[in-house]
Design an enzyme around this catalytic site. Structure first.
Site, short mmCIF file in Angstrom:
data_model
loop_
_atom_site.label_atom_id
_atom_site.label_comp_id
_atom_site.label_asym_id
_atom_site.label_seq_id
_atom_site.Cartn_x
_atom_site.Cartn_y
_atom_site.Cartn_z
CG ASP A 291 29.48 16.55 79.15
OD1 ASP A 291 30.08 15.98 78.22
OD2 ASP A 291 28.25 16.75 79.12
CE LYS B 21 33.94 30.46 75.69
NZ LYS B 21 34.05 29.37 74.72
P1 IMP Z 1 30.90 17.84 75.09
O1 IMP Z 1 31.11 18.50 76.43
O2 IMP Z 1 32.11 17.17 74.57
O3 IMP Z 1 29.68 16.96 75.08
O4 IMP Z 1 30.65 18.99 74.03
C1 IMP Z 1 30.04 20.18 74.38
C2 IMP Z 1 29.54 20.91 73.14
O5 IMP Z 1 28.76 22.01 73.61
C3 IMP Z 1 30.66 21.51 72.30
O6 IMP Z 1 31.07 20.66 71.28
C4 IMP Z 1 30.01 22.78 71.78
O7 IMP Z 1 29.21 22.47 70.65
C5 IMP Z 1 29.09 23.19 72.93
N1 IMP Z 1 29.82 24.08 73.85
C6 IMP Z 1 30.21 23.79 75.12
N2 IMP Z 1 30.87 24.83 75.65
C7 IMP Z 1 30.92 25.76 74.70
C8 IMP Z 1 31.49 27.05 74.65
O8 IMP Z 1 32.17 27.52 75.58
N3 IMP Z 1 31.31 27.74 73.52
C9 IMP Z 1 30.59 27.24 72.47
N4 IMP Z 1 30.07 26.04 72.43
C10 IMP Z 1 30.22 25.29 73.56
#
Ligand code: IMP
Length: 199
Positions: free
Chosen positions: A66, A169
């Site tokens: 997350d 990255k």
């Molecule tokens: P979740 O962990 O599913 O709630 O989503 C995390 C959200 O944070 C992603 O959909 C991206 O919008 C953003 N995010 C998390 N990690 C990255 C990354 O490595 N690069 C760019 N955006 C990120």
């Protein structure tokens, strides 16, 4: 070890597979199984929700990430709500939304946070966290990665994350750091266990 990836985010899957390739694990997709709603207030809670649900459903160790971006000038928004910021549907729309919110703003500082949790069907959890500090540009650059990558330049670099390869990255990113800690802990076999049962 066979580990289920408790995510449907293709960008995360690509990065997790690349980062863990030398562990010799078999990483399998979650498939059509639904993940629970991310109702937690923290990355840790949401990662645990996803990893535990997958571990219980498939009776196998499951790994969830997350993550989110915290923008200084927006008081730390969007944080755990990064995936649905402004109710915008796509990465590109969310990037436009962020740029609009920051229009005219001098302070472009932001950080990414990733919490990776490996949950076992017997209820044990391992938690790893990584952060990445940097600045947000006034327009997108680069076509790699996902999410807010095209806007974000890590400290010490001039490229956005979207102008880097997956390997480049991983070497600097929040997720790369969390996964490096996991890799390190598992290099010598299973690490000592926390005892947080799944309830
Ligand atoms: P979740 O962990 O599913 O709630 O989503 C995390 C959200 O944070 C992603 O959909 C991206 O919008 C953003 N995010 C998390 N990690 C990255 C990354 O490595 N690069 C760019 N955006 C990120």
């Amino acid at each position: 070890m066979k580990v289920v990836l408790a995510t449907s985010n293709a960008g995360k899957i690509r990065e997790i597979e690349e980062a863990l390739q030398d562990l010799g694990w078999t990483l399998s997709p979650l498939g059509p199984l639904p993940l629970p709603e991310e109702t937690g207030a923290t990355y840790e809670e949401n990662a645990a929700l996803k990893a535990c649900a997958a571990a219980v459903m498939l009776n196998a160790p499951a790994l969830a990430d997350d993550s989110g971006i915290e923008i200084e000038a927006l008081g730390g928004e969007p944080g755990v709500y990064s995936a649905r910021y402004g109710n915008r549907e796509s990465d590109m729309e969310r990037n436009v939304y962020v740029l609009e919110k920051l229009r005219g703003e001098k302070n472009r500082r932001a950080k990414f946070v990733s919490v990776v949790i490996l949950a076992y069907p017997d209820g044990h959890l391992e938690t790893y966290r990584g952060e990445l500090h940097g600045t947000l540009l006034e327009g997108p650059r680069g076509a790699n990665g996902f999410g807010y990558d095209p806007l974000f330049v890590p400290d010490g670099d001039t490229r956005t994350l979207a102008e880097m390869t997956v390997e480049e990255k991983r070497a600097v990113s929040h997720r790369g750091r969390a996964l490096a800690a996991l890799r390190e802990a598992h290099r010598q076999g299973l690490p000592e266990r926390e005892t947080t049962p799944i309830v």
